[in-house]
Design a protein around this motif. Structure first.
Motif, PDB file in Angstrom:
ATOM      1  N   ARG A 123       0.827  -1.207   0.000  1.00 32.25           N
ATOM      2  CA  ARG A 123       0.000   0.000   0.000  1.00 32.25           C
ATOM      3  C   ARG A 123       0.861   1.257   0.000  1.00 32.25           C
ATOM      4  N   ALA A 124       1.916   1.247   0.820  1.00 40.90           N
ATOM      5  CA  ALA A 124       2.775   2.432   0.914  1.00 40.90           C
ATOM      6  C   ALA A 124       3.526   2.670  -0.395  1.00 40.90           C
ATOM      7  N   ARG A 127       1.305   4.322  -2.907  1.00 42.55           N
ATOM      8  CA  ARG A 127       1.125   5.742  -2.590  1.00 42.55           C
ATOM      9  C   ARG A 127       2.403   6.538  -2.853  1.00 42.55           C
ATOM     10  N   SER A 135      -3.855   5.361  -8.078  1.00 43.83           N
ATOM     11  CA  SER A 135      -3.793   4.423  -6.960  1.00 43.83           C
ATOM     12  C   SER A 135      -5.012   3.510  -6.942  1.00 43.83           C
ATOM     13  N   PHE A 218      -8.749  10.828   5.907  1.00 39.84           N
ATOM     14  CA  PHE A 218      -8.266   9.460   6.093  1.00 39.84           C
ATOM     15  C   PHE A 218      -9.243   8.611   6.905  1.00 39.84           C
ATOM     16  N   MET A 332      -9.472   2.419  -0.022  1.00 41.74           N
ATOM     17  CA  MET A 332      -8.032   2.524   0.194  1.00 41.74           C
ATOM     18  C   MET A 332      -7.456   3.737  -0.532  1.00 41.74           C
ATOM     19  N   MET A 336      -5.691   6.941   1.415  1.00 44.84           N
ATOM     20  CA  MET A 336      -4.259   7.175   1.254  1.00 44.84           C
ATOM     21  C   MET A 336      -3.946   8.422   0.420  1.00 44.84           C
ATOM     22  N   SER A 337      -4.961   9.052  -0.156  1.00 48.59           N
ATOM     23  CA  SER A 337      -4.738  10.110  -1.149  1.00 48.59           C
ATOM     24  C   SER A 337      -3.981  11.318  -0.607  1.00 48.59           C
ATOM     25  N   GLN A 339      -1.833  11.319   2.168  1.00 50.45           N
ATOM     26  CA  GLN A 339      -0.899  10.937   3.223  1.00 50.45           C
ATOM     27  C   GLN A 339       0.572  11.164   2.894  1.00 50.45           C
ATOM     28  N   ALA A 343       2.778   7.709   4.306  1.00 53.91           N
ATOM     29  CA  ALA A 343       1.914   6.664   3.759  1.00 53.91           C
ATOM     30  C   ALA A 343       2.116   5.328   4.464  1.00 53.91           C
ATOM     31  N   ALA A 346       0.178   5.511   7.704  1.00 51.39           N
ATOM     32  CA  ALA A 346      -1.250   5.495   7.383  1.00 51.39           C
ATOM     33  C   ALA A 346      -1.690   4.105   6.925  1.00 51.39           C
ATOM     34  N   SER A 347      -0.851   3.459   6.114  1.00 53.46           N
ATOM     35  CA  SER A 347      -1.142   2.106   5.663  1.00 53.46           C
ATOM     36  C   SER A 347      -1.215   1.146   6.846  1.00 53.46           C
TER      37      SER A 347
END
Length: 404
Positions: A123-124, A127, A135, A218, A332, A336-337, A339, A343, A346-347
């Motif tokens: 995920r990170a 991002r 994403s 978030f 998701m 994450m948009s 962050q 990221a 946040a992930s």
């Protein structure tokens, strides 16, 4: 980030590598499901008791992600992969030698702490390279590829059980973990440059967690994605008891049924990508929540019936589970948009909360006193209701922001 940059960063090979890392979770959760009745016999306990190793795994996933998120924001994405995957391989081998359900629960927690590194870093990394729209596309592509894992995992587990004992399943998982480790070493390129890394101590990490969680851009999509994903974990925790114990499906038949629902996630993830040109991320998120609501309602009606036909249960399960193909990628992407360099943390929060929902679902299933099917449908309906409420809140926030 420009559209050109997003396109350059997005390749099929890159997505397949991230999907492989993320697939450790579905494989570790799903491959041994056909063995639950056999393990229950060996340990001389009920199938539901052995199924508690699933929420135990969710606990390990929730705890581990809180570690890897800020760690990856501090030292980069690749080093934590070495640590987590090595721990996963060792813990998988430890599961082979357990002698009772409690030692298996402990080993599964350690296995999850190691294996969860893949989903955090995937995920990170997305991002790190892509904007929100790209994403959402990448997450959907990743879900399509990683959707293969839950399709084949139960059938593969059932095939292994034809020739070997249940311990062989964990040997195979250790081998898969080793393959992932080798792929990381040779093919994974660091996505977080040194100048973007955060210098965090423990106090700063805790404050960062609080800051991210307070961020409404978030928090609301994160909660929507977590409770929507909790529906899947309720299904995973109860499916063996419902389909094998109550409806008498064999291990192989269970594998096919489980794979069909996993295919539904892939199918809707593909449809989600195709609809990207026609519907916004928010609209597609709502579609997924509505599909899950319909599925959970069908399951509740089935559970309340004296004798419910298996085909009706299948339809309810399919809709409740496959709706994640819409809710997962879009929630998701929204979460994450905004962050940026945080990221990874946040992930970690999103992943930890998602599996905390899985743990919560497993606990609720143990306390409900009705049939396995009715218990599952009740918990699913609660989770879907929370999902829809958070989507409504998110939609209202966006409307207020656009009008201001």
């Amino acid at each position: 980030m420009s559209a050109q940059q997003s396109t350059q960063a997005y390749s099929t090979a890159w997505i397949m590598l991230l999907a492989l890392l993320t697939s450790l979770g579905p494989l570790s959760i799903d491959m041994y499901l056909p063995a639950l009745p056999q393990m229950a016999q060996d340990f001389e306990v009920s199938t539901q008791m052995v199924a508690n190793t699933l929420p135990a795994y969710f606990l390990g996933l929730a705890l581990g992600q809180l570690i890897y998120g800020p760690l990856s924001d501090r030292i980069g994405r690749k080093a934590p992969l070495y640590l987590g995957l090595t721990l996963y391989v060792l813990a998988s081998l430890l599961c082979v030698f357990v002698s009772n359900e409690w030692s298996l629960i402990a080993a599964r927690i350690v296995q999850a702490v190691g294996g969860c590194v893949g989903v955090v870093i995937a995920r990170a990394a997305i991002r790190d390279r892509l904007d929100m729209q790209a994403s959402a596309q990448a997450f959907a592509s990743m879900m399509i590829v990683m959707g293969i894992a839950p399709i084949i995992a139960p059938s593969l587990g059932a095939m292994i059980l034809k020739f070997f004992s249940w311990q062989a399943v964990f040997v195979i998982l250790a081998v898969v973990g080793l393959v992932c480790l080798l792929c990381v070493h040779f093919f994974f390129k660091e996505s977080l440059p040194h100048e973007r890394r955060l210098k965090l101590n423990i106090g700063q990490v805790l404050r960062l967690y609080i800051t991210i969680f307070r961020d409404q851009s978030f928090r609301w999509p994160m909660l929507a994605g977590c409770f929507s994903g909790g529906v899947l974990f309720c299904y995973i925790s109860s499916s063996a008891a419902v389909l094998m114990d109550d409806y008498g499906l064999t291990q192989q038949q269970f594998g096919y049924a489980f794979g069909l629902n996993a295919f539904g996630i892939m199918l809707l993830s593909t449809l989600n990508k195709r609809l990207a040109q026609h519907f916004s991320v928010m609209h597609r998120l709502k579609m997924g929540g509505i599909l899950q609501l319909i599925g959970a309602t069908i399951l509740l009606v089935s559970g309340l019936m004296a004798t419910s036909p298996l085909w009706l249960v299948f339809i309810g399960m399919f809709l409740a589970v496959s709706g994640i193909g819409f809710t997962g990628p879009n929630a998701m992407a929204l979460a994450m948009s905004e962050q940026g360099a945080r990221a990874g943390t946040a992930s970690a929060i999103m992943g930890s909360m998602q599996f905390a929902c899985g743990l919560l679902g497993g606990i609720l299933l143990n306390f409900l006193i009705w049939s396995s099917l009715l218990n599952m449908s009740i918990v699913m309906l609660i989770f879907v209701a929370i999902t829809l409420l958070t989507i409504m809140k998110l939609s209202l926030n966006q409307a207020q922001y656009e009008s201001s």
